[in-house]
Design an enzyme around this catalytic site. Structure first.
Site, mmCIF file in Angstrom:
data_model
loop_
_atom_site.group_PDB
_atom_site.id
_atom_site.type_symbol
_atom_site.label_atom_id
_atom_site.label_comp_id
_atom_site.label_asym_id
_atom_site.label_seq_id
_atom_site.Cartn_x
_atom_site.Cartn_y
_atom_site.Cartn_z
ATOM 1 N N ASP A 117 38.462 132.507 -6.528
ATOM 2 C CA ASP A 117 37.064 132.671 -6.961
ATOM 3 C C ASP A 117 36.644 134.126 -6.807
ATOM 4 O OD1 ASP A 117 36.891 129.935 -7.466
ATOM 5 O OD2 ASP A 117 36.219 129.498 -5.421
ATOM 6 N N HIS A 145 41.786 133.704 -11.875
ATOM 7 C CA HIS A 145 40.505 133.038 -11.646
ATOM 8 C C HIS A 145 40.635 131.521 -11.561
ATOM 9 C CE1 HIS A 145 36.381 133.303 -10.939
ATOM 10 N NE2 HIS A 145 35.965 133.964 -11.996
#
Length: 438
Positions: free
Chosen positions: A414, A410
């Site tokens: 995204d 992450h």
């Protein structure tokens, strides 16, 4: 006779040390030339160390799990002739100290013989009934041991009432009073130990604890997983895919049996779908150097295939999947899987991946949370295929359904980017003809 020292050889280019993962011999063993003495591991590649000479093992220089430097002595052999070690006083002392325990107690039979002969025969005959008596008394003295069948426990009404209220079978309680009479203190002791009623049914508690040292491939896996989970913030995205058309196509292609084409599994189709999806989102095919703060985005797509082997999890790599058609992908997966299971995969074949597929096959469950193969930024998890009723707008129809459970770094990927990537793979697998369209 002489001595021959075997040192850890160079087991790979640029390798300075290796972990000892297995001994095939022990002190005192006689070995012949080319007998495998030990196995060492470096970067998930296991290398066997053979003996260059015939001889007897005098000394082993490391324990399983130890890290040994290249060139360090690992085995000392007694050999015919001079060997490769000049005889020295300290070397002889070391060899004697390393002799196996089995060779030391030679005088024991001499000291043991008089002890065995000391008691007269009559005494020996008189001693014979003793075990039977001891056995009988031992039966009664075993804490919590069941009484012989049909023997009624001796206890006062108050003790019986207390046992009944506590749910205790008095036949399982050993009495410390006269004639084995059970008192309140025996009830207390029984409660402190815990009920042993399981013994009456042939079941018994097992309080054994086995200490297993984490070594070799299992230690490498543990280190890799700890690194991944401690440094990568994972996001996992699960999507359902209808693979009915894909399975029909796969079955049709496999019917056309050809020598130059392997039998296709799901993986080659998924690999080709990933290649097409990465062409649209090249950032998924990256390695993240989080210490330097650099994302290395690769042009070549090197797909790691997580494979379970008898030794543990390894990840052979299909290099340049972008340059392989579906049959070439299938053949390479089969070759690498066989090499991984047999332990013959090379260091190069087990490294260099840029993105990974993990699959548990029929054991895949409904959903999983795959751990990213550090320093990659994505991993695609395949779950098991199931026939399920699916609503088509007018009725429920049977369809072959499968979930993809995919994890992403992450810090780099995204959630929206991850979702677009998985949806692109979904579209290709649900309409498999698109996989073959350039």
């Amino acid at each position: 006779m002489g001595e021959h020292i075997i040192k850890l050889p160079d087991v790979g280019e640029g390798v300075a040390e290796a972990e000892l993962v297995e001994w095939h011999v022990k002190v005192g063993d006689m070995v012949r030339e080319d007998t495998v003495l030990a196995a060492v591991m470096t970067d998930k590649a296991t290398v066997e160390i053979p003996s260059p000479v015939d001889g007897e093992i005098l000394w082993l220089g490391a324990e399983i799990g130890d890290t040994v430097a290249i060139g360090s002595p690992i085995v000392r052999l007694k050999v015919a002739g001079e060997g490769n070690v000049k005889p020295q006083g300290d070397a002889k002392a070391e060899a004697v100290a390393a002799e196996p325990p089995a060779k030391l107690p030679t005088p024991k039979p001499e000291t043991a013989a008089p002890v065995a002969k000391t008691p007269p025969k009559a005494g020996a005959l008189e001693a014979k009934p003793a075990p039977a008596v001891a056995k009988s008394s031992e039966q009664r003295s075993v804490p919590g041991g069941p009484r012989p069948e049909g023997e009624k426990p001796l206890a006062s009404p108050a003790v019986r009432l207390r046992a009944k209220e506590a749910g205790i079978d008095l036949r399982q309680v050993t009495g410390s009073g006269p004639a084995g009479r059970i008192g309140h203190e025996d009830i207390e002791a029984f409660l402190a130990r815990g009920p042993q009623v399981a013994k009456a049914s042939g079941l018994a508690r097992n309080d054994a604890v086995e200490d297993i040292k984490v070594v070799g491939l299992r230690r490498k896996i543990a280190e890799k997983m700890s690194l991944s989970k401690s440094r990568i913030p994972h996001i996992t995205y699960v999507e359902e895919i209808d693979v009915t058309a894909l399975e029909d196509l796969r079955a049709a292609l496999n019917k056309e049996k050809r020598v130059d084409r392997p039998k296709l599994t799901l993986l080659p189709f998924l690999m080709r779908a990933m290649v097409k999806a990465i062409a649209d989102q090249p950032q998924l095919n990256s390695l993240f150097d989080d210490e330097a703060g650099i994302i290395h985005q690769h042009g070549g797509i090197h797909i790691g295939i997580a494979a379970q082997t008898p030794s543990g999890l390894v990840v052979p790599v299909v290099k340049h999947a972008e340059a392989r058609d579906i049959w070439d992908c299938g053949a390479e997966v089969n070759r690498l899987a066989e090499a991984a299971k047999s332990g013959t995969a090379t260091r190069d074949e087990l490294s260099g991946s840029t993105i990974t597929i993990t699959s548990l096959g029929a054991m895949g469950g409904i959903a999983t949370t795959p751990v990213i193969n550090h320093p990659e930024v994505a991993i695609i998890g395949v779950n098991k295929m199931m026939m399920r009723p699916v609503w088509d707008g007018t009725q429920f129809i049977p369809r072959k359904m499968m979930n993809l459970s995919s994890s992403f770094d992450h810090r780099v990927i995204d959630g929206w980017v991850a979702a677009v990537f998985v949806q692109r793979i979904k579209a290709l697998l649900e309409t498999p003809a698109l996989i073959f369209v350039d």
